[in-house]
Structures are given as structure tokens and as C-alpha cells.
Design an enzyme around this catalytic site. Structure first.
Site, PDB file in Angstrom:
ATOM      1  CG  HIS A 131      40.064  35.807  51.317  1.00  0.00           C
ATOM      2  ND1 HIS A 131      40.271  34.692  52.043  1.00  0.00           N
ATOM      3  CD2 HIS A 131      39.750  35.269  50.034  1.00  0.00           C
ATOM      4  CE1 HIS A 131      40.668  33.728  51.317  1.00  0.00           C
ATOM      5  NE2 HIS A 131      40.170  34.223  49.972  1.00  0.00           N
ATOM      6  CD  GLU A 132      37.570  36.962  47.191  1.00  0.00           C
ATOM      7  OE1 GLU A 132      37.847  36.719  46.005  1.00  0.00           O
ATOM      8  OE2 GLU A 132      37.195  35.575  47.899  1.00  0.00           O
ATOM      9  CG  HIS A 169      42.460  35.842  45.778  1.00  0.00           C
ATOM     10  ND1 HIS A 169      43.356  35.077  45.760  1.00  0.00           N
ATOM     11  CD2 HIS A 169      41.386  35.535  46.642  1.00  0.00           C
ATOM     12  CE1 HIS A 169      43.096  33.931  46.874  1.00  0.00           C
ATOM     13  NE2 HIS A 169      41.809  34.288  47.136  1.00  0.00           N
TER      14      HIS A 169
END
Ligand code: ZN
Length: 372
Positions: free
Chosen positions: A67-68, A71
């Protein structure tokens, strides 16, 4: 967010975990091995539950990392340098240098994280339902799927500092063209969302179980607090509109020539100056670093005559040399690493410097300006 434990680099980005992750990983493993897995498929060897629980907990953090990373990679693609990724109690934090320059960029960077979680959750869900395999493994996979789907949905809730809050920010920014209005909208929504979660937590404690409610209350409290902090930072930004570097700098500071030795410098300049930090300059007058009184005092008296300031200087990154007419807001994007935040030059000559104290004063004044 301090990185307590460095894991290494992925795609050149330093990845670390905060100690709170170890506590959460242990809690996850205990609840999986003690309740979730035996509940789904009873009667297996305890060791089997434990091995699977630990593997699942590790995979859960790997999916947080995905998820990170999503980003971070989109941010880098949008030409925003990424400093680090840290996993902690409430998920992950991707630290970027600066912010998206357009609503579209912000929208892409903030959406891609939750979308990754939803995709990971969706794939795990399909595999858990349709793939043939041991039922125990499938139920662990199902747990992983549900957690990722939950994570994706939770992060899309529209309030800062959640990803959904940034999506809201990007949309308001795009619709109104007013970045500050978007700041306020996202921060207020975050505070409202935090209070709502706290209320839901209280209701859950009163009417059902205390554990889930308590967790909701903690998350809500954290959200409301973080939104408040973000509001302050944003207000400072707003108060800094139109403020230039020359308005906040210490003008014409005493300089530290790189070729002088510590003894000469202390007796000729440092002992008479009001400064605690000095820009170090090369022979041609260009800034090469900084030195503080503390660093000077750390040189033993016997070596003061043989240590040159140039050897002692903390190097100055090129982006820390700024012009007097640059906007002061750039300083917020590269906060002071030490005592000296920036050196100000004009026509090759040093005309000022911005110290950590100048920065603190600048932020307080900006907040005053905002509330006035
Ligand atoms: Zn995210």
C-alpha cells in the site's frame, strides 16, 4: 515518525518499522493462532496454527508495505522525491519531500494506496474462495483478504490525514482552485470523522463488546488529533503566503572562513558574535557548510590550532542555498536538519541565513497572522 528498525531499501526507498509494529504483529499472531484459525478449522495441531498465524501476520505487514510502496512509486513518478516509508501502529507513513503540485497529482498519489489494498484483498478473496487447497490455509488467506478490504475502505474515509482526506483535498482544490480552502475542508472532515469514530466506539462499548469499541475510540482519538496537527501546519502555510526569505532571515551574519583554524576563529569572530551558528565559506565567498558553537567547543584545546573550520563544517546541500526573494514556504518543505536551515545569497554574496530559531519564530508569526 522515528524508524526504530531499518529493514533495508526497496526501489531505493529506505523502509523501516516502528517498534509498535512488533506489538501489533504479536497481537495479530496470538489472535489468529488462538481464536480465528481454530474457530474456522478446529482440531489441528497447535503448532500448525502458530506457524500459519506468524506467516499470515508477516504477509499482513507485507500488504501494508505494498500500500505504502504504491503511494511512494506514484509520488516519485510525479517527480516528488520520497524520503522513506515507515510502518507503524496504524499502518504506514510515506514521507515525501514537498507536496503534489496539481490536484490531479494529489488524487493519483492518494488513491493508489487504498486501491492497492482493495486489489490485494480482492485477489486474496478470490483465491481463498475458488482455489483448491488446505482449508486452514484458505481461512488464513480469507482473513488476509478481509483485512486488506477493510484497510482499503477505511483509508478511503474522507478526512485528513487518511488517504480519503487527501482525495477530498484534491477534489475541493480542483473544484475551487483554492488550496487553502481545500486544506481547511480536509482537516475539518478529519476532526469530524475522528469524533464520529469515538462516538461509535463509545456506543459499541456500551451496547456490545468493549474490545472493538475501545479500538475504534483509539483510532478516532488519533485521527482527530492528527487532523488538528495538520490544521495547525496548514494554518502556518496559509499565514506564510506572500512572506519572502528576506523577511524571516538573519541579515548579514558573521561568517566562518573555511581556511581559518578553530582557535583563530573563536578569538576573532565567535567570541564577539551573537550567533550560535555560522555559515562556513570557501575562499571565493561561496557557502560550503555550517558550524555551531557546540561543534567548536567539542574540539579539544590542544587541537584548536590545527583544525580548520573547513574540516569541521557540516556540509550544506545545494537546495539549502536560496535567494532573498524566494518564498519562505519552501523552508517548510525542507525543515532545518540542524541549527542552520538555509543560507541566503545574492549575486554570489551571502546576505543572510535562516536558523532553526528563525524558522520557529517564522511559524509562530504565521500562526498569529492567521488568527488575527
Ligand atoms: Zn495510504
Amino acid at each position: 515518525m522515528k524508524q526504530s528498525l531499518r529493514l533495508g531499501r526497496i526501489a531505493g526507498i529506505p523502509v523501516g518499522v516502528h517498534w509498535s509494529v512488533l506489538v501489533i504483529a504479536a497481537l495479530i499472531a496470538v489472535s489468529l493462532a488462538g481464536a480465528v484459525l481454530p474457530g474456522a478449522v478446529p482440531g489441528q495441531a497447535p503448532r500448525l496454527y502458530w506457524v500459519l498465524a506468524v506467516v499470515t501476520a508477516v504477509l499482513f505487514f507485507a500488504s501494508l508495505l505494498a500500500h505504502e510502496l504504491a503511494h511512494a512509486l506514484v509520488a516519485r513518478w510525479r517527480a516528488i522525491p520520497v524520503r522513506s516509508i515507515t510502518l507503524w501502529l496504524f499502518g504506514g507513513v510515506t514521507q515525501m519531500e514537498g507536496e503534489a503540485r496539481t490536484p490531479r497529482g494529489e488524487l493519483e498519489i492518494s488513491l493508489v494506496g487504498p486501491l492497492t489494498s482493495l486489489a490485494v484483498g480482492g485477489i486474496a478473496f478470490v483465491v481463498a474462495v475458488y482455489a483448491p487447497g488446505p482449508r486452514l490455509v484458505m481461512s488464513a488467506l480469507m482473513w488476509l483478504a478481509l483485512m486488506n478490504l477493510l484497510l482499503g475502505v477505511f483509508n478511503l474515509l474522507p478526512g485528513a490525514p487518511l488517504d480519503g482526506g487527501r482525495v477530498l483535498h484534491a477534489v475541493v482544490w480542483w473544484r475551487t482552485g483554492d488550496r487553502f480552502r481545500a486544506d481547511r475542508a480536509a482537516a475539518r472532515a478529519g476532526q469530524g470523522l475522528g469524533l464520529l469514530l469515538i462516538a461509535a466506539g463509545v456506543a459499541e462499548v456500551l451496547f456490545t463488546t468493549w474490545a472493538g469499541g475501545l479500538w475504534l475510540m483509539i483510532i478516532g482519538w488519533f485521527l482527530a488529533g492528527a487532523a488538528g496537527t495538520e490544521m495547525t501546519a496548514r494554518s502556518a502555510r496559509e499565514g506564510l503566503e506572500g512572506v519572502r526569505i528576506k523577511d524571516v532571515m538573519t541579515p548579514l551574519p558573521d561568517l566562518a572562513p573555511a581556511w581559518l583554524d578553530v582557535g583563530e576563529f573563536v578569538s576573532s569572530v565567535a567570541s564577539r558574535s551573537h550567533q550560535t551558528v555560522f555559515p562556513v565559506v570557501a575562499f571565493g565567498g561561496e557557502p560550503v557548510g555550517s558550524v555551531t558553537l557546540e561543534e567548536l567547543a567539542a574540539v579539544p584545546p590542544a587541537r584548536r590550532g590545527s583544525t580548520r573550520l573547513g574540516d569541521l563544517a557540516r556540509p550544506l546541500a545545494p537546495e539549502r542555498v536560496v535567494g532573498p526573494d524566494a518564498e519562505a514556504i519552501v523552508l517548510l518543505e525542507r525543515p532545518a536538519l540542524g541549527a542552520l536551515a538555509a543560507v541566503v545569497t545574492e549575486g554570489g554574496q551571502i546576505t543572510g541565513m535562516v536558523t532553526a530559531q528563525d524558522m520557529a519564530r517564522m511559524i509562530r508569526l504565521a500562526l498569529l497572522r492567521r488568527s488575527g
